[in-house]
Write an enzyme that holds these catalytic residues in place. Structure first.
Site, mmCIF file in Angstrom:
data_model
loop_
_atom_site.group_PDB
_atom_site.id
_atom_site.type_symbol
_atom_site.label_atom_id
_atom_site.label_comp_id
_atom_site.label_asym_id
_atom_site.label_seq_id
_atom_site.Cartn_x
_atom_site.Cartn_y
_atom_site.Cartn_z
ATOM 1 N N GLN A 110 0.856 -1.187 0.000
ATOM 2 C CA GLN A 110 0.000 0.000 0.000
ATOM 3 C C GLN A 110 0.890 1.234 0.000
ATOM 4 O O GLN A 110 1.582 1.518 0.984
ATOM 5 C CB GLN A 110 -0.931 0.045 1.209
ATOM 6 C CG GLN A 110 -1.956 1.181 1.070
ATOM 7 C CD GLN A 110 -2.743 1.457 2.318
ATOM 8 O OE1 GLN A 110 -2.194 1.983 3.283
ATOM 9 N NE2 GLN A 110 -4.026 1.118 2.315
ATOM 10 N N TYR A 184 -5.998 10.882 3.320
ATOM 11 C CA TYR A 184 -4.629 11.101 2.869
ATOM 12 C C TYR A 184 -4.652 11.687 1.455
ATOM 13 O O TYR A 184 -5.703 12.070 0.948
ATOM 14 C CB TYR A 184 -3.827 9.810 3.012
ATOM 15 C CG TYR A 184 -3.730 9.384 4.459
ATOM 16 C CD1 TYR A 184 -3.054 10.172 5.395
ATOM 17 C CD2 TYR A 184 -4.365 8.232 4.921
ATOM 18 C CE1 TYR A 184 -2.994 9.823 6.736
ATOM 19 C CE2 TYR A 184 -4.308 7.871 6.269
ATOM 20 C CZ TYR A 184 -3.625 8.669 7.170
ATOM 21 O OH TYR A 184 -3.566 8.330 8.496
ATOM 22 N N GLY A 334 -9.112 -5.725 9.223
ATOM 23 C CA GLY A 334 -7.979 -5.033 9.807
ATOM 24 C C GLY A 334 -7.776 -5.451 11.239
ATOM 25 O O GLY A 334 -6.924 -6.276 11.551
#
Length: 389
Positions: A110, A184, A334
Site C-alpha cells: 500500500q 490522505y 484489519g
C-alpha cells in the site's frame, strides 16, 4: 440449536487481476508504527507478517510512505511508519515478502502519502479529533493541527508514487495498492472540503478526480493495471474528511466509474466504521465528520472490469453471506488480524474471534522503544488450535 454457519464461500480461490489467491479472507493495510529505530522494516516486522501469512489469502502491507514527509518525522502522526524510497527499505521489505511467500500468501504494497500534515492540494489544515470512546491515553489520540503547504505541481507527487511502485517491484511485492482513503493525499484531492484549487486539479468533479487517476495510470505503467488496486473510503470521517451526501455520491460515482475503466486488480470500498470517524474538536463544536451510507449498494454496480472487495467491521458470518450473495468477492479485515494472527484458520474452523485488541499498543508500545517492547500487542497475540488450511 443454531444453524451451522457456512464459511465455505470465503475459502474458494480468487483471481484478482493477474494474481491468484488461495482464499478470500484478506488482510488490509494496518499502520502499526513499528519500524524502529528508523523507518526501515525490521526483523520484528518479518515475524509479524509471517504469522499472518500462514492463513491469509492476501496481505496488503501497512501504509508505506513514498517519501520523507517533512524535514523530520516529528511532523507526522506516524514517526515509525516504514518507507520505500531508499535501498535499505527495499531490502527490508524483500525479507518480509520472502516470508509471506514462503507461508503461501501474496502481498501488495500500500503506497501512501500523508498529504496535508505536510502539504496538500490546498493550504487547509485538518481539524484535530479524539477517539473519545477509548479509555486512558492509548497511543495515537489527537491529530496535531499543522498548516500544510499547497502543492505547486501535483505531477511531482505522481512521479513519487511511480518511483514507489518501481521500488515495490524490486522489493518482491506481487502488486501495489494506492491508498485513496482516510483523508490522505489522493482522498484530499477528491474531497471538495480539502481541495479548493481552481486550476485543472480542483473545482469540478473531473478535476478533483484527476490526481487519483494520474497516480493509478503511473503505477499501472510499472505493474500493469492487473496488479494494481485502490482503497477508497467514500463515507469519509477520518482526518476531517466528508462532503454532503449528494456531492459524495456524485464524486464517487464519477471517480469509481473512471477507475474501473482501467481494469484494475481490485477496488476495495471501505464501509463506515465509527473507529475511523473520530469526534472533531472545535471551539464550538464536537461532532463526527463522516457521511454514513451504504457504499457497496451505492457504488458496487460501477465495478465491472475490476474486482470488487470491501472492508469495514465485517463479522465472519456477515462476510460469508456478503460473498455468497455476490455483493463482493472477498473481504478485508484489519483489527481482527491484529489480535488473531491465524484469523483465516479460526474462521474456517469455527473458532472464536473475540480476542480483544490492546488499544494502548495498537500504534506502538509507548512504554518502551526496544524491539522486545514492541512485540507487546504486535507478535504476542495467541494462536488457536487449528489444522492447517
Amino acid at each position: 440449536m443454531a444453524a451451522k454457519i457456512d464459511f465455505s464461500p470465503l475459502f474458494q480461490p480468487l483471481q484478482i487481476g493477474a494474481v491468484t489467491l488461495r482464499n478470500r479472507v484478506l488482510m488490509s493495510a494496518l499502520t502499526r508504527n513499528r519500524a524502529l529505530p528508523t523507518n526501515v522494516p525490521n526483523d520484528l516486522m518479518v515475524e509479524y507478517y509471517r504469522q499472518r501469512a500462514e492463513s491469509a489469502g492476501l496481505i496488503v502491507s501497512e501504509g508505506i510512505l513514498i517519501c520523507q514527509q517533512g524535514a523530520t518525522f516529528a511532523r507526522t502522526e506516524w514517526p515509525h511508519a516504514p518507507g520505500i524510497w531508499n535501498q535499505d527499505q527495499i531490502v527490508g521489505w524483500k525479507k518480509i515478502n520472502d516470508a509471506i511467500h514462503e507461508a503461501g500468501s501474496q502481498s501488495f504494497a500500500q503506497i501512501w502519502h500523508l498529504g496535508r500534515p505536510v502539504y496538500g492540494p490546498s493550504a487547509i489544515a485538518a481539524r484535530g479529533g479524539k477517539f473519545r470512546f477509548l479509555p486512558g491515553t492509548p497511543g495515537y489520540v489527537t491529530l496535531i493541527l499543522v498548516q500544510p503547504t499547497e502543492i505547486d505541481d501535483p505531477m511531482k507527487l505522481v512521479a513519487l508514487y511511480k518511483q514507489a511502485a518501481i521500488n515495490a517491484k524490486e522489493a518482491g511485492f506481487d502488486g501495489v495498492e494506492v491508498h485513496g482513503a482516510n483523508g490522505y493525499l489522493v482522498h484530499e484531492f477528491l474531497d471538495s472540503g480539502s481541495n479548493l484549487r481552481m486550476d485543472s486539479w480542483g473545482g469540478s468533479i473531473e478535476n478533483r478526480s484527476r490526481f487519483g487517476l494520474e497516480v493509478l495510470n503511473a503505477v499501472s505503467e510499472v505493474w500493469g493495471p492487473d496488479r494494481v488496486g485502490i482503497k477508497l473510503s467514500p463515507a469519509g470521517g477520518y482526518n476531517d474528511m466528508g462532503m454532503p451526501l449528494e456531492e459524495t455520491l456524485e464524486t464517487y460515482n464519477y471517480f469509481i466509474a473512471q477507475v474501473d475503466k482501467l481494469g484494475l486488480a481490485y477496488i476495495v470500498l471501505q464501509r463506515y466504521t465509527q473507529f475511523l470517524d473520530p469526534i472533531i474538536d472545535g471551539l464550538k463544536q464536537s461532532k463526527r465528520r463522516a457521511i454514513d451510507h451504504d457504499v457497496i449498494g451505492a457504488y458496487g454496480h460501477l465495478v465491472k472490469k475490476s474486482t470488487l472487495l470491501s472492508n469495514g467491521s465485517f463479522t465472519p458470518e456477515e462476510a460469508a453471506q456478503t460473498v455468497s450473495e455476490g455483493k463482493v468477492v472477498g473481504v478485508f479485515w484489519g483489527q481482527l488480524w491484529v489480535s488473531h494472527p491465524d484469523l483465516a484458520k479460526r474462521i474456517q474452523n469455527g473458532k472464536a474471534t473475540d480476542t480483544p485488541i490492546d488499544l494502548h499498543t495498537l500504534y506502538g508500545n509507548t512504554a518502551g522503544t526496544t524491539l522486545d517492547d514492541q512485540r507487546v500487542g504486535y507478535t504476542d497475540y495467541p494462536f488457536a488450535e487449528c489444522p492447517s488450511l
